[in-house]
Scaffold this active site. Structure first.
Site, short mmCIF file in Angstrom:
data_model
loop_
_atom_site.label_atom_id
_atom_site.label_comp_id
_atom_site.label_asym_id
_atom_site.label_seq_id
_atom_site.Cartn_x
_atom_site.Cartn_y
_atom_site.Cartn_z
N GLY A 17 0.77 -1.22 -0.09
CA GLY A 17 0.06 -0.04 -0.21
C GLY A 17 0.96 1.27 -0.26
N GLY A 19 0.33 5.53 0.43
CA GLY A 19 -0.31 6.93 0.89
C GLY A 19 0.37 8.23 0.53
N GLY A 20 0.02 9.32 1.01
CA GLY A 20 0.64 10.46 0.76
C GLY A 20 2.17 10.46 0.89
N PHE A 21 2.65 10.24 2.21
CA PHE A 21 4.16 10.40 2.28
C PHE A 21 4.75 9.07 2.35
CE2 PHE A 21 3.35 14.55 3.14
CZ PHE A 21 2.51 14.63 4.37
N ALA A 22 3.94 8.19 2.23
CA ALA A 22 4.64 6.58 2.85
C ALA A 22 4.16 5.67 1.89
CB ALA A 22 4.07 6.31 4.08
N VAL A 24 4.35 1.11 1.87
CA VAL A 24 4.25 0.09 2.96
C VAL A 24 4.68 -1.10 2.18
CG1 VAL A 24 3.05 -1.22 4.90
CG2 VAL A 24 2.74 1.28 4.34
N LYS A 39 6.92 0.71 6.97
CA LYS A 39 6.38 1.83 6.18
C LYS A 39 7.81 2.72 5.94
CE LYS A 39 3.80 5.29 8.43
NZ LYS A 39 2.38 5.74 8.99
N ASP A 131 -8.75 9.94 12.39
CA ASP A 131 -8.81 9.50 11.14
C ASP A 131 -9.48 8.02 11.18
OD1 ASP A 131 -6.97 9.37 8.13
OD2 ASP A 131 -8.88 9.80 8.59
C1 LIG Z 1 -3.13 -9.32 2.52
O1 LIG Z 1 -3.38 -8.03 1.65
C2 LIG Z 1 -2.90 -6.99 2.58
C3 LIG Z 1 -3.49 -6.10 1.89
C4 LIG Z 1 -3.09 -4.64 2.72
C5 LIG Z 1 -2.45 -4.55 3.74
C6 LIG Z 1 -1.96 -5.68 4.30
N1 LIG Z 1 -1.31 -5.85 5.56
C7 LIG Z 1 -0.98 -4.57 6.16
N2 LIG Z 1 -0.41 -4.79 7.38
C8 LIG Z 1 0.03 -3.65 8.09
C9 LIG Z 1 0.10 -2.22 7.48
C10 LIG Z 1 0.44 -1.03 8.19
C11 LIG Z 1 0.37 -1.12 9.35
C12 LIG Z 1 0.59 0.00 10.23
C13 LIG Z 1 0.93 1.29 9.54
C14 LIG Z 1 1.30 2.57 10.14
O2 LIG Z 1 1.34 3.70 9.52
N3 LIG Z 1 1.33 2.51 11.48
C15 LIG Z 1 1.33 3.56 12.33
C16 LIG Z 1 0.08 3.62 13.24
O3 LIG Z 1 -0.43 2.60 13.18
N4 LIG Z 1 0.17 4.86 13.95
C17 LIG Z 1 -0.81 4.96 15.04
C18 LIG Z 1 -1.75 4.12 15.28
C19 LIG Z 1 -2.72 4.31 16.26
C20 LIG Z 1 -2.69 5.45 17.04
C21 LIG Z 1 -1.69 6.48 16.54
C22 LIG Z 1 -0.81 6.20 15.83
C23 LIG Z 1 1.09 1.03 8.17
C24 LIG Z 1 0.60 0.08 7.71
C25 LIG Z 1 -0.51 -2.44 6.21
O4 LIG Z 1 -0.34 -1.03 5.44
C26 LIG Z 1 -1.29 -1.16 4.14
C27 LIG Z 1 -1.86 0.27 4.19
C28 LIG Z 1 -2.38 0.52 2.77
C29 LIG Z 1 -3.25 1.78 2.74
N5 LIG Z 1 -4.34 1.79 3.66
C30 LIG Z 1 -3.76 1.61 4.98
C31 LIG Z 1 -2.89 0.40 5.11
N6 LIG Z 1 -0.95 -3.38 5.44
C32 LIG Z 1 -2.15 -6.95 3.69
#
Ligand SMILES: COc1cccc(Nc2ncc(-c3ccc(C(=O)NCC(=O)Nc4ccccc4)cc3)c(OCC3CCNCC3)n2)c1
Length: 335
Positions: A17, A19-22, A24, A39, A131
């Site tokens: 995935g 998004g804007g700045f990142a 994954v 990320k 969000d």
């Molecule tokens: C099976 O196919 C698939 C298909 C798709 C995904 C996966 N799996 C999968 N696992 C893990 C991630 C992930 C986890 C954390 C963060 C993050 O940015 N954490 C920071 C964070 O959580 N801050 C925070 C939390 C709570 C409070 C305060 C701060 C970023 C990405 C992911 O990303 C994919 C993106 C794609 C665009 N939409 C959002 C998810 N995807 C698997």
């Protein structure tokens, strides 16, 4: 060469995935074989938003909850920031709902209770998410939801609504007071977004939707939405209490925890305390790591208790995850 340090302990796989700045990517943590999400952010592209990433990283170091995506390690190079995070094999709740049209009241309740647990935990720690939407709720390999904040919007309570325009995507989940540009309380706005989320779970579409942003805002401020005939009367009552245009009349998390719809057929209120207790180090994991690193347990404990979010912190959390999932607490190659 920006990837050297991260490549030492991880085999980077496909992009899951962006998004804007990142961006994954899925990756494998080589010493434990566990799958993680990495990320990757470019510091130059982040520009003035770089401090927000630091704020988010500090926030995540305090947010240890079974329904909040876990941070394992942070690697910073001259141009990049890598956050090694919990990987959720089930993808986004958004896609899960779309694939099923809509969820039953039973399944909606199971998921919604997990969301209430994560958000209540955040609020009690003084954070608001801002969000909440199905794209920021991921499903792990045990069908549990994990809250993430992909858009770098998680802020301590209170804040200016300009956050919405600068960093948060679709305003379809945004509270009326937020889009009205008034100053607002983050936790009250989160409750509204949870109402939109619950509506999306139960119906498979949004309560307020319009391609024209002006029309969308008018619909949100009106607080009027369709009530399809499959909705139970208790669901309608809860939706009405969450989607209250006046934030002062909106239901609070405390009232939500043991709401009649929330406890229906479950018998118990939502447990929001974290199941994780990071204060005490797990003995089996400390043993495996100290033997593997050929140091004393005391030395290894002292190192781990610095919580540097370096490769030791990652190895600790990932070994602990293996242990709680019933897999052997073993480190493979050189750590
Ligand atoms: C099976 O196919 C698939 C298909 C798709 C995904 C996966 N799996 C999968 N696992 C893990 C991630 C992930 C986890 C954390 C963060 C993050 O940015 N954490 C920071 C964070 O959580 N801050 C925070 C939390 C709570 C409070 C305060 C701060 C970023 C990405 C992911 O990303 C994919 C993106 C794609 C665009 N939409 C959002 C998810 N995807 C698997």
């Amino acid at each position: 060469e920006e990837y050297n340090e991260i490549a030492r302990h991880y085999r980077i796989k496909e992009t899951v995935g962006s998004g804007g700045f990142a961006k994954v990517k899925r990756a494998v943590h080589l010493p434990t074989g566990e799958t993680v999400a990495i990320k990757i952010m470019d510091k130059v592209a982040l520009g003035a938003d770089l401090p927000r990433v630091k704020t988010e990283i500090e926030a995540m170091k305090n947010l240890h909850h079974h329904h909040i995506c876990r941070l394992y390690q942070v690697v910073e190079t001259s141009r990049k920031i890598f956050m090694v995070l919990e990987y959720c094999s089930g993808g986004e709740l958004f896609d899960y709902i779309v694939q099923r049209d809509r969820l039953s009241e039973i399944e909606s309740r199971a998921f919604f209770r997990q969301i209430v647990s994560a958000v209540t935990y955040m609020h009690y720690l003084g954070y608001a998410h801002r969000d909440l939407k199905p794209e920021n709720l991921l499903i792990d390999d045990e069908q549990n939801l994990k809250l993430i904040d992909f858009g770098l919007c998680a802020k301590p309570k209170g804040g200016m609504s300009d956050q919405l325009y600068t960093c948060c995507g679709s305003p379809a989940y945004a509270a009326p007071e937020l889009i009205a540009g008034k100053s607002y309380m983050g936790n009250e706005a989160d409750l509204w977004s949870m109402g939109v989320l619950l509506y999306a779970l139960l119906n498979g579409f949004l309560p307020f939707d319009d391609d024209n942003i002006g029309m969308l805002y008018r619909k949100i401020k009106s607080g009027k939405y369709d009530t399809p005939d499959w909705l139970s009367s208790e669901s309608l009552i809860l939706l009405k209490q969450l989607l209250q245009v006046d934030p002062k009349r909106r239901i609070t998390v405390d009232e939500l925890l043991n709401h009649v719809w929330i406890t229906k057929e479950m018998g118990v209120p939502v447990e929001w305390n974290s199941k994780y207790q990071t204060s005490v180090l797990d003995d089996d994991v400390v043993t495996e790591m100290s033997v593997h690193r050929k140091v004393s347990r005391e030395t290894m404990k002292a190192e781990l208790e610095k919580w540097n979010y370096d490769y030791l912190t990652a190895a600790y959390f990932l070994l602990l995850k293996k242990k709680t999932s019933g897999r052997p607490v073993r480190l493979q190659m050189t750590l």
